[in-house]
Design a protein around this motif. Structure first.
Motif, PDB file in Angstrom:
ATOM      1  N   ASP C  19       0.847  -1.188   0.000  1.00  0.00           N
ATOM      2  CA  ASP C  19       0.000   0.000   0.000  1.00  0.00           C
ATOM      3  C   ASP C  19       0.880   1.234   0.000  1.00  0.00           C
ATOM      4  OD1 ASP C  19      -2.221   1.516   2.400  1.00  0.00           O
ATOM      5  OD2 ASP C  19      -1.978   1.845   0.257  1.00  0.00           O
ATOM      6  N   ALA C  20       1.292   1.651  -1.188  1.00  0.00           N
ATOM      7  CA  ALA C  20       2.219   2.770  -1.275  1.00  0.00           C
ATOM      8  C   ALA C  20       1.505   4.090  -1.480  1.00  0.00           C
ATOM      9  CB  ALA C  20       3.205   2.554  -2.407  1.00  0.00           C
ATOM     10  N   PRO C  22      -0.345   7.291  -0.705  1.00  0.00           N
ATOM     11  CA  PRO C  22      -0.685   8.120   0.444  1.00  0.00           C
ATOM     12  C   PRO C  22      -2.163   8.464   0.373  1.00  0.00           C
ATOM     13  CG  PRO C  22       0.392   9.426  -1.236  1.00  0.00           C
ATOM     14  CD  PRO C  22       0.360   8.033  -1.739  1.00  0.00           C
ATOM     15  N   PRO C  23      -2.719   8.898   1.492  1.00  0.00           N
ATOM     16  CA  PRO C  23      -4.126   9.277   1.417  1.00  0.00           C
ATOM     17  C   PRO C  23      -4.306  10.356   0.353  1.00  0.00           C
ATOM     18  CG  PRO C  23      -3.161   9.835   3.560  1.00  0.00           C
ATOM     19  CD  PRO C  23      -2.137   9.104   2.793  1.00  0.00           C
TER      20      PRO C  23
END
Lengths: 331, 202, 550
Positions: C19-20, C22-23
């Motif tokens: 999960d790279a 970012p929000p």
């Protein structure tokens, strides 16, 4: 999004302000609005400070950043951990004049066991110092427009500020520092994803506003041939309540753009984060002395609370206490 | 230019790319902070990753180079002893740095694959950087060998990860024990009525 | 299908499903993700009932419905309005933040874990956004543009998650140019959550215990006698000295108040034993109290009212027993309460006298109103006047470093006293790096009611900066013990060290003092208070006769 909206807002306001150059508009932009802005600014500031000052400080909660004053042979650190009013004033002075807490970030560090380097954090302190101090000096310099005759200290400051004697008219050091400081603060906010994440429109707008004021001011002095006599007449008129319609008409659109942004700033700051400059004086973690154990602090709204008194406690455990040999009140 | 030499030449770029990839497993705001501050005490996560990626790569590079020199001059005893020498010091250091990083990632809200997966990102970093330099991958055999080494380190990381997670549960148990063990032991010794034992606050 | 040695094989980004990303959304639109290992179990109904707190019920963090009381929104907003009119700190800290980011990377939870909402500024914005929406004109008109947002149930969940990920350590407040103190904001936020009956059990159960039994660990008076008697036995076994055990003794000169963790938990018990030995040796007329049997005050992690409710017993007991002054043990948050709140909340203590050392005659003027001094102040004075016979070589096998506990450092400033004492009793004392000690000290990760075990992962993340600095001195100076004058530290730093710097033990300062002290009538000291052999002195055979309670 927040950035663009703020930029557009400042741009729009500037254009709106240039309308002051139009015939007949001088009275509105050169007289009515400045008075209104000063009124809102001063009134707003009083309201803002009162809104804080009216709230009590129930507990004495200084953040201590150095050794307390305890035993006489232990050296205490009064400016980081003040023990009375005087040293608390000293701590506040360091905080207000030199941004002591921001400076804490400058620390020499040994990296990878060998190399000594400084962390990048002092830049925030440098940028903030450059911006705030230049702003103050620029404000004082502007007194030469408002006052007649010009006070000697203003003249002196002005001369000192222009000591580099570059350009004609002379470029002031503070002008450069002011714009550079602002540019750094803005670039920092835009470049760091961390800061971008926490920034609101309310953080960008004042930066653009100050930039707008700074750039238009620079422009007025160095690029456009401003009718300085009319400007001074308008300004002195404002401070002396006597107005000259000829001077108002001659001052020029650019001048009105500059003036209008200043008006916006005056009216905006009490209601925004810019009010921090007044708030810092009231901050309980900074302006209180760490004299907690020697002088009792009173909470004005203290009220009685439900406690579990000793007799109820003993009633519950009396037999067990007696059995274990713990002295009791009632046998 | 041999594969090993090419690796050495592009070492800095590869490690930088790999570190970026590894840091991007954190959210954008955090990875920026982890990247920016170089202070090992103010920023232990970024520091550990920086050191570990660099050391792992160095170790792999040393292996690749010594491997190449071995195959080139397999008869030469001198180069062989040289190779074993340099291999003896590097791995110990590398294991230690690898352990530091995995230890951190074991408590940072990552799944197991996320926690150790950053190792595999090295393969990608190598390919991207080599492609940028020489245009295509001319060393399939060497690459496969290199990949196997990366896989080996990833396996090792996984072992460390599991070890850390087991340690975590152990610590939980120990902590709960420490809260009451002494008193319980004393009570047992004296045969005190267990009713008098302090109630556990859970 | 590409082969492993072909480039294209590796270009599948989803290879490892990392999960790279970012929000992508701003923080307001990023919903809270309640992760096991980070949150603490909710407060049980029975504890809320003991304390007459609102909305007692049993619920779980994983539940969709947190069973908030009817009209909860109004309750929260009224609670905010009330506090905005009572705490200048709260009002000011809601208004003055300029989001300069100086605090962002100062929080141990952010440094160790990287969750952006653990940046102090954003933690405060969680509350500030609601303040803007409901209490400022700008926020009402401009809404999200002014950083305002609607109060929803998700916001409440987010508050619960993140305000119970703050240890109220005040490190960020040191770096803030306006002195904004996240501890203060967290305290208020927790009060607001409390209005809805949202507490964590790890703090509300100790509070309920403390209210009823006088201490967090629910040790009843007779149980306390037992543990203290066990200590008397262990002291005799280690030193050959039988100390007296004054409990609830009327007319004693000094009331000794210490954290209850030191009565039962390893290694706090050794600190308690050490203090009993010291008082015995000096002939100090003191008493423990079973009613005021905890100086610690988890009310600090609950609400201002609760601080006062729990703290009241200290002065009440001092008055009942007729003591002259109060001496406080080694505890962190207890000293925040004693130093910054007790006198204001439950004073004035006009029935007590200004603390005066019966041994040296020193009058502790800096405590002339509160009438309570710290045991390190007391000991430093004794050592300065040469009143303790010390043999620091007994601690020569110990290479010690000192962890400044958050509250004594940043809410009191007791930095030199413990160092003076440590230097007098240990020949090998090493400091950790400058930006990890004194006012910049890093939290253990388990303060403010977070020191339980269900959130162990989070605590270890938060303990990373501290553990990392310990590891540094361990490697550089061979440090093998960490001294800390805080009961929570003595519980949680053991775990932090076990994970980040295995091999470093945790000790109280008093324990080191007692191990170095030469007592009148002591046996030939071969064991320390932990009943372990002292290296270099174990060559003689241990004498059987010393052991008493076999």
């Amino acid at each position: 999004m927040n950035v663009l909206i703020s930029l557009a807002a400042v741009g729009g306001l500037f254009l709106l302000g240039t309308l002051g150059g139009a015939p007949g508009m001088g009275w509105i932009f050169g007289v009515v609005l400045p008075y209104l802005a000063v009124g809102i600014g001063i009134g707003g500031l009083i309201w803002r400070v009162m809104s804080w000052a009216n709230v009590p400080v129930p507990f004495r909660i200084p953040t201590t950043c150095g050794q307390q004053k305890s035993l006489p042979w232990i050296k205490s650190n009064p400016l980081e951990n003040p023990h009375n009013g005087l040293t608390a004033v000293g701590r506040m002075a360091l905080e207000v004049l030199f941004f002591r807490s921001l400076l804490r970030n400058t620390k020499a560090e040994v990296i990878d066991q060998r190399r000594l380097v400084y962390t990048s954090a002092p830049w925030l302190w440098i940028g903030a110092m450059a911006f705030h101090w230049s702003f103050l000096i620029i404000l004082v310099r502007h007194l030469r427009l408002l006052a007649n005759p010009v006070p000697w200290c203003v003249t002196f400051l002005q001369r000192a500020d222009g000591f580099l004697e570059i350009g004609l008219p002379v470029i002031y050091v503070t002008t450069v520092l002011f714009l550079a400081g602002l540019a750094y603060l803005l670039a920092r906010r835009l470049a760091s994803p961390q800061l971008r994440y926490i920034s609101l429109a309310g953080d960008y707008f004042p930066l653009f506003l100050f930039l707008g004021i700074g750039i238009s001011g620079f422009w007025l002095r160095h690029w456009t041939k401003t009718d300085i006599v009319s400007v001074k007449q308008v300004a002195v008129g404002l401070s002396g309540f006597s107005f000259d319609s000829d001077a108002l008409a001659a001052a020029g659109s650019l001048f009105y753009g500059h003036l209008f942004l200043v008006c916006v700033l005056l009216a905006y700051f009490p209601f925004s984060k810019l009010s921090h400059f007044a708030g810092v004086f009231l901050s309980p973690t900074r302006n209180m002395a760490n004299s907690n154990r020697s002088v009792r602090h009173v909470n004005p709204w203290d009220y009685p609370v439900k406690v579990h008194p000793y007799d109820e406690y003993e009633d519950e455990f009396r037999e067990k206490m007696k059995g274990a040999g713990v002295p009791v009140e009632k046998e | 230019m041999t594969f090993g030499e090419l690796l050495r030449e592009n070492g800095d770029a590869i490690v930088r790319r790999w570190l970026d990839d590894a840091l991007s497993t954190y959210s954008k705001d955090s990875s920026a902070a982890f990247k920016r501050r170089k202070d090992p005490f103010g920023n232990p996560v970024g520091h550990a990753l920086r050191v570990a990626t660099a050391t792992i790569f160095e170790t792999l590079l040393a292996e690749t180079l010594s491997n190449a020199s071995e195959s080139n001059a397999s008869e030469s005893n001198a180069s062989e002893s040289n190779a074993t020498e340099s291999n003896a010091t590097e791995p110990a250091k590398m294991h230690e740095h690898l352990r530091e990083v995995v230890k951190m990632r074991a408590v940072q809200q990552f799944s197991a694959s996320q926690a150790v997966g950053f190792i595999f990102r090295l393969k990608q970093a190598v390919r991207t950087k080599l492609e940028a330099t020489v245009g295509d991958s001319r060393f399939p055999a060497e690459l496969v060998q290199f990949d196997q080494r990366v896989d080996r380190i990833a396996m090792e990381a996984f072992d460390i990860y599991v070890e850390c997670r087991e340690r975590l549960s152990e610590l939980r148990i120990n902590e709960v024990k420490r809260r009451v063990a002494w008193v319980v032991h004393k009570m047992d010794q004296r045969g005190v009525d267990p009713e008098l034992a302090p109630a556990d606050s859970e | 299908m590409p082969k492993p040695d072909e480039m294209s094989y590796y270009q599948q980004e989803d290879l490892l499903n990392i999960d790279a990303t970012p929000p992508k959304t701003g923080w307001m639109d990023t919903p809270v993700d309640l992760r096991p290992g980070s949150f603490i179990y909710p407060g049980k109904a029975k504890n809320l009932k003991i304390l007459d707190l609102p909305n007692p019920r049993d619920w779980a963090i994983g539940d969709d419905d947190w069973k908030l009381p009817e009209g909860w929104k109004k309750t929260v907003l009224e609670g905010m309005a009330d506090r905005l009119s009572k705490y200048r700190s709260f009002k000011l800290f809601m208004d003055t933040c300029v989001r300069c980011g100086a605090c962002a990377d100062k929080c141990h939870f952010f440094i160790g874990g990287g969750d952006p909402k653990n940046m102090p500024v954003l933690r405060a914005e969680l509350l500030r956004s609601i303040y803007r929406k409901e209490f400022t004109v700008m926020g009402k008109i401009l809404g999200k543009l002014a950083g305002a947002r609607e109060l929803t149930e998700d916001v409440i969940k987010e508050w619960f998650y993140y305000f119970y990920q703050c240890t109220e350590c005040r490190r960020c407040s040191v770096f803030c140019p306006y002195g904004i103190d996240t501890a203060e904001i967290t305290m208020i936020a927790r009060e607001l959550l409390g209005l809805l009956g949202l507490y964590i059990n790890w703090s509300i159960e100790p509070v309920a215990n403390c209210f009823r039994l006088g201490n967090h660990l629910a040790i009843p008076p007779h149980g306390m006698m037992d543990t203290l008697e066990f200590m008397v036995g262990d002291i005799e076994e280690a030193t050959g000295i039988r100390v007296d055990l004054p409990v609830n003794k009327k007319g004693a000169e000094v009331l000794f108040v210490t954290p209850s963790g030191d009565f039962v938990a390893d290694p706090g018990i050794y600190t308690c034993m050490a203090q009993m030995l010291l008082f015995h040796e000096l002939g100090i007329d003191y008493t423990f109290s079973t009613y005021a049997s905890d100086g610690g005050n988890f009310g600090l992690f609950t609400s201002h009212e609760m601080i006062k409710r729990l703290n009241a017993k200290v002065y009440a007991e001092a008055k009942r027993l007729g003591v002259k002054w109060i001496l406080g043990g080694e505890c962190g948050h207890m000293w925040r309460v004693m130093h910054q709140y007790m006198d204001t909340m439950n004073g004035p203590a006009d029935f007590l006298e200004v603390p005066k050392s019966p041994i040296t005659g020193t009058v502790f003027d800096h405590a002339k109103s509160t009438k309570m001094i710290h045991i390190m102040e007391f000991m430093a004075d004794l050592i300065k006047h040469n009143k303790l016979k010390l043999d620091p070589s007994r601690n020569d096998h110990i290479r010690v470093t000192f962890h400044d506990s958050c509250n004594p450092a940043r809410a009191m400033g007791i930095l030199e006293e413990p160092r003076y004492v440590l230097n007098a009793v240990c020949n090998n004392f090493f400091e950790m790096p400058r930006n990890t000690i004194r006012e910049q000290t890093f939290c253990c990760g388990g303060g403010a009611g977070l020191g339980t075990d269900e959130n162990m992962e989070m605590r270890l993340r938060g303990g990373l900066p501290r553990g990392n600095a310990v590891r540094h001195v361990q490697e550089k100076h061979g440090v093998n013990q960490l001294a800390a004058m805080c009961a929570i530290d003595r519980a949680t730093l053991v775990t932090v060290c076990d994970y980040w710097a295995p091999g470093v033990l945790v000790t109280g300062i008093s324990e080191l003092v007692a191990n170095a002290m030469v007592f009148t009538g002591e046996n030939e000291r071969k064991q320390n208070l932990r009943l372990e052999d002292i290296p270099g002195r174990e060559e003689d055979e241990p004498r059987e006769g010393d052991a008493n309670d076999e």
